[in-house]
Design a protein around this motif. Structure first.
Motif, PDB file in Angstrom:
ATOM      1  N   ALA A 249       5.380  12.017   0.572  1.00 10.47           N
ATOM      2  CA  ALA A 249       4.974  10.746  -0.028  1.00 10.47           C
ATOM      3  C   ALA A 249       4.976   9.630   1.011  1.00 10.47           C
ATOM      4  CB  ALA A 249       5.906  10.384  -1.182  1.00 10.47           C
ATOM      5  N   GLY A 250       5.920   9.681   1.956  1.00  7.29           N
ATOM      6  CA  GLY A 250       5.923   8.701   3.041  1.00  7.29           C
ATOM      7  C   GLY A 250       4.651   8.783   3.861  1.00  7.29           C
ATOM      8  N   PHE A 251       4.195  10.007   4.119  1.00  7.10           N
ATOM      9  CA  PHE A 251       2.904  10.184   4.792  1.00  7.10           C
ATOM     10  C   PHE A 251       1.787   9.551   3.966  1.00  7.10           C
ATOM     11  CE2 PHE A 251      -0.964  12.739   4.373  1.00  7.10           C
ATOM     12  CZ  PHE A 251      -1.526  12.564   5.636  1.00  7.10           C
ATOM     13  N   GLY A 252       1.777   9.813   2.667  1.00  2.50           N
ATOM     14  CA  GLY A 252       0.718   9.290   1.806  1.00  2.50           C
ATOM     15  C   GLY A 252       0.687   7.772   1.769  1.00  2.50           C
ATOM     16  N   LEU A 253       1.844   7.141   1.663  1.00  4.64           N
ATOM     17  CA  LEU A 253       1.897   5.677   1.655  1.00  4.64           C
ATOM     18  C   LEU A 253       1.344   5.099   2.953  1.00  4.64           C
ATOM     19  CD1 LEU A 253       5.371   4.929   0.011  1.00  4.64           C
ATOM     20  CD2 LEU A 253       3.114   4.266  -0.879  1.00  4.64           C
ATOM     21  N   ALA A 254       1.620   5.777   4.056  1.00  4.19           N
ATOM     22  CA  ALA A 254       1.166   5.273   5.356  1.00  4.19           C
ATOM     23  C   ALA A 254      -0.347   5.348   5.505  1.00  4.19           C
ATOM     24  CB  ALA A 254       1.846   6.054   6.478  1.00  4.19           C
ATOM     25  N   THR A 255      -1.019   6.219   4.729  1.00  2.00           N
ATOM     26  CA  THR A 255      -2.478   6.319   4.860  1.00  2.00           C
ATOM     27  C   THR A 255      -3.195   5.089   4.298  1.00  2.00           C
ATOM     28  OG1 THR A 255      -2.765   7.485   2.735  1.00  2.00           O
ATOM     29  CG2 THR A 255      -2.385   8.835   4.707  1.00  2.00           C
ATOM     30  N   ILE A 256      -2.539   4.339   3.405  1.00  2.00           N
ATOM     31  CA  ILE A 256      -3.198   3.166   2.819  1.00  2.00           C
ATOM     32  C   ILE A 256      -3.393   2.070   3.869  1.00  2.00           C
ATOM     33  CG2 ILE A 256      -3.045   1.373   1.050  1.00  2.00           C
ATOM     34  CD1 ILE A 256      -1.562   3.390  -0.706  1.00  2.00           C
ATOM     35  N   PRO A 257      -2.336   1.615   4.569  1.00  5.96           N
ATOM     36  CA  PRO A 257      -2.589   0.642   5.644  1.00  5.96           C
ATOM     37  C   PRO A 257      -3.415   1.236   6.782  1.00  5.96           C
ATOM     38  CG  PRO A 257      -0.294   1.349   5.667  1.00  5.96           C
ATOM     39  CD  PRO A 257      -0.887   1.855   4.400  1.00  5.96           C
ATOM     40  N   SER A 258      -3.389   2.549   6.934  1.00  8.97           N
ATOM     41  CA  SER A 258      -4.194   3.178   7.978  1.00  8.97           C
ATOM     42  C   SER A 258      -5.681   2.945   7.738  1.00  8.97           C
ATOM     43  CB  SER A 258      -3.904   4.678   8.033  1.00  8.97           C
ATOM     44  OG  SER A 258      -4.722   5.333   8.967  1.00  8.97           O
ATOM     45  N   ARG A 259      -6.127   3.079   6.487  1.00  9.68           N
ATOM     46  CA  ARG A 259      -7.542   2.834   6.188  1.00  9.68           C
ATOM     47  C   ARG A 259      -7.897   1.364   6.431  1.00  9.68           C
ATOM     48  NH1 ARG A 259     -11.939   5.017   3.317  1.00  9.68           N
ATOM     49  NH2 ARG A 259     -10.818   6.978   3.110  1.00  9.68           N
ATOM     50  N   VAL A 260      -7.003   0.453   6.035  1.00  9.87           N
ATOM     51  CA  VAL A 260      -7.239  -0.972   6.277  1.00  9.87           C
ATOM     52  C   VAL A 260      -7.336  -1.249   7.779  1.00  9.87           C
ATOM     53  CG1 VAL A 260      -6.283  -3.280   6.002  1.00  9.87           C
ATOM     54  CG2 VAL A 260      -6.106  -1.638   4.130  1.00  9.87           C
ATOM     55  N   ALA A 261      -6.400  -0.662   8.533  1.00  7.69           N
ATOM     56  CA  ALA A 261      -6.396  -0.875   9.982  1.00  7.69           C
ATOM     57  C   ALA A 261      -7.642  -0.291  10.634  1.00  7.69           C
ATOM     58  CB  ALA A 261      -5.143  -0.245  10.593  1.00  7.69           C
ATOM     59  N   GLY A 262      -8.141   0.827  10.104  1.00  8.21           N
ATOM     60  CA  GLY A 262      -9.351   1.415  10.658  1.00  8.21           C
ATOM     61  C   GLY A 262     -10.535   0.468  10.589  1.00  8.21           C
ATOM     62  N   GLY A 263     -10.652  -0.251   9.467  1.00  7.17           N
ATOM     63  CA  GLY A 263     -11.725  -1.220   9.341  1.00  7.17           C
ATOM     64  C   GLY A 263     -11.559  -2.395  10.285  1.00  7.17           C
ATOM     65  N   ARG A 264     -10.339  -2.904  10.391  1.00  5.14           N
ATOM     66  CA  ARG A 264     -10.105  -4.066  11.249  1.00  5.14           C
ATOM     67  C   ARG A 264     -10.289  -3.716  12.729  1.00  5.14           C
ATOM     68  NH1 ARG A 264      -8.087  -8.433   8.731  1.00  5.14           N
ATOM     69  NH2 ARG A 264      -7.223  -8.170   6.629  1.00  5.14           N
ATOM     70  N   LEU A 265      -9.748  -2.567  13.139  1.00  3.01           N
ATOM     71  CA  LEU A 265      -9.855  -2.181  14.550  1.00  3.01           C
ATOM     72  C   LEU A 265     -11.298  -1.915  14.960  1.00  3.01           C
ATOM     73  CD1 LEU A 265      -6.759   0.177  14.922  1.00  3.01           C
ATOM     74  CD2 LEU A 265      -7.091  -2.051  16.008  1.00  3.01           C
ATOM     75  N   ALA A 266     -12.090  -1.355  14.036  1.00  3.32           N
ATOM     76  CA  ALA A 266     -13.488  -1.076  14.356  1.00  3.32           C
ATOM     77  C   ALA A 266     -14.226  -2.358  14.734  1.00  3.32           C
ATOM     78  CB  ALA A 266     -14.177  -0.400  13.182  1.00  3.32           C
ATOM     79  N   GLY A 267     -13.879  -3.465  14.076  1.00  6.79           N
ATOM     80  CA  GLY A 267     -14.522  -4.728  14.376  1.00  6.79           C
ATOM     81  C   GLY A 267     -13.978  -5.404  15.624  1.00  6.79           C
ATOM     82  N   ARG A 268     -12.763  -5.045  16.013  1.00  3.87           N
ATOM     83  CA  ARG A 268     -12.127  -5.750  17.124  1.00  3.87           C
ATOM     84  C   ARG A 268     -12.197  -4.993  18.442  1.00  3.87           C
ATOM     85  NH1 ARG A 268      -6.843  -8.114  13.800  1.00  3.87           N
ATOM     86  NH2 ARG A 268      -8.049  -9.579  12.546  1.00  3.87           N
ATOM     87  N   ILE A 269     -12.014  -3.684  18.404  1.00  5.28           N
ATOM     88  CA  ILE A 269     -12.044  -2.921  19.662  1.00  5.28           C
ATOM     89  C   ILE A 269     -13.239  -1.982  19.726  1.00  5.28           C
ATOM     90  CG2 ILE A 269      -9.531  -3.047  19.817  1.00  5.28           C
ATOM     91  CD1 ILE A 269      -9.419  -0.088  19.080  1.00  5.28           C
TER      92      ILE A 269
END
Length: 420
Positions: A45-65
């Motif tokens: 479940a800890g892995f699963g919770l971490a995937t939520i901010p991971s998807r958000v970060a994927g969008g933000r990083l794509a625009g920045r780097i």
């Protein structure tokens, strides 16, 4: 289709070939460290919770780097975390690396989906994403066989081989994808069509490029759309069912006196069924079904297959049940994304799909706990019977929940049903 699409399809097939370790994380925790089912579920479940901010970060990083850098970063991060799990000497170390794996796991999705969306026109996106899904299924046929073989030898090697395929995928995409351009070309275009730009503009209403505007200049706010909320709720339940299968099937086989690694054979059978069922989706009678009817049929088949799991005691029985529920999954997945896309206003399709995709993050966090708790407290039969009842409830709800949403939607070319 453009070269970029085929590159992503081929690389994803390679990556999927090794994506067999996660279903065995709970088994590894129990066999290697003597932890109980509840503890194993909490780590997953800890892995699963971490995937939520991971998807958000994927969008933000794509625009920045840049998109390519974000994709490579996510794949390399997954590889390092998998190697950490394989080498871990304590349960605490496994838990840390499982969370790090979750934080890297979804970085890939927003930029890769955006690259495909930008590479083809709207009329070809269904075909492009269909090719991607077919590649995942083809890779899955091999991954299950590898898991069945390596799992009998040493579960830690599952994570090592998975890490190697992540690195191979990262290297392929680093060399083959176009280089990231200036910031204005990194997924922050002015037309607002990119899901990889950003996820959320700070007010919780927008999943897109940060300005909240579609092609027509009006605001695109997925979370204010009641129709999307209805699909999100149904999609979360569907994702929970799918992840129950992934998380609990190896444990169920062990409780039924079978080899847990044989879950790899069942996952292979599922992937083969998905590929074999693709031509059937184009049959006129099935293609012409309205979306609510097709999705209800899919959930009914899922319920039948899960009921088969509840009763199965032999590997052939599990194989038969797997084939039935896999056809159900194909029917549901074949329609649900089309409904979500059609709910979106012009220029907002990617943002609606990205918002809907968070349902899988929620389910990934919940499934390890619900699956292991039901398995521990009620037994395997009750777990699968209860999941089958949930699918029957979803089947009954489709005409009421999806029916009103599909009225007035555009018709698919060459079919008589609402767009899907």
């Amino acid at each position: 289709m453009p070269r970029t699409v085929w590159i992503l399809v081929a690389a994803r097939a390679v990556n999927r070939l090794g994506a067999f370790s996660l279903p065995f994380l709970t088994v590894l925790i129990g066999t290697e460290f003597g932890a109980g089912t509840t503890t194993a579920g909490l780590v997953s479940a800890g892995f699963g919770l971490a995937t939520i901010p991971s998807r958000v970060a994927g969008g933000r990083l794509a625009g920045r780097i840049g998109r390519r850098r974000t994709i490579v970063l996510g794949l390399v991060g997954c590889a390092l975390a998998q190697l950490g799990i394989a080498a871990a000497g304590s349960l605490a170390a496994v838990a840390v690396f499982a969370v790090l794996l979750g934080l890297s796991f979804e970085l890939y999705e927003p930029p890769s989906q955006a690259l495909i969306a930008d590479a083809v026109g709207p009329a070809d996106r269904v075909r492009a994403y269909g090719a991607l899904n077919a590649a995942l299924a083809v890779g899955g046929t091999g991954s299950g066989l590898i898991a069945a073989g390596l799992g009998r030898w040493d579960l830690r090697w599952l994570f090592v081989v998975d890490a190697l395929t992540c690195l191979a995928c990262a290297l392929t995409l680093r060399l083959a994808l176009p280089a990231d351009g200036p910031r204005g070309q990194r997924g922050v275009p002015d037309d607002g069509n990119d899901v990889g730009n950003d996820v959320g503009n700070g007010d919780g209403n927008d999943v897109g490029n940060g300005d909240g505007n579609g092609d027509g200049g009006g605001p695109v706010r997925p979370w204010r759309d009641r129709g999307l909320w209805a699909m999100f709720a149904s999609g979360t339940a569907f994702a929970l069912v799918s992840l129950h299968i992934v998380m609990a099937l190896p444990l169920t086989l062990a409780r039924r006196g079978l080899e847990p690694a044989d879950a790899g054979l069942l996952f292979t059978a599922s992937a083969v069924t998905v590929v074999a069922a693709q031509p059937a989706l184009r049959l006129h009678r099935l293609a012409a079904l309205p979306d609510p009817a097709a999705m209800a049929l899919g959930y009914a088949l899922l319920a039948a297959g899960l009921a088969g799991y509840a009763a199965a005691r032999t590997l052939p029985a599990f194989l038969a049940a797997t084939a039935v529920l896999s056809v159900g999954e194909v029917l549901v997945l074949g329609r649900v994304l089309g409904v979500v896309a059609c709910l979106a206003p012009p220029g907002g399709t990617d943002r609606y799909l990205a918002a809907y995709g968070i349902s899988w993050g929620v389910a990934t966090a919940a499934a390890p706990v619900t699956a292991t708790q039901l398995l521990e407290r009620a037994g395997a039969g009750a777990l699968w019977a209860g999941t089958a009842v949930l699918c029957l409830a979803l089947a009954a709800a489709q005409p009421l929940a999806v029916g009103p949403l599909t009225k007035g939607l555009p018709v698919r070319p060459g079919a008589g049903a609402p767009a899907a």
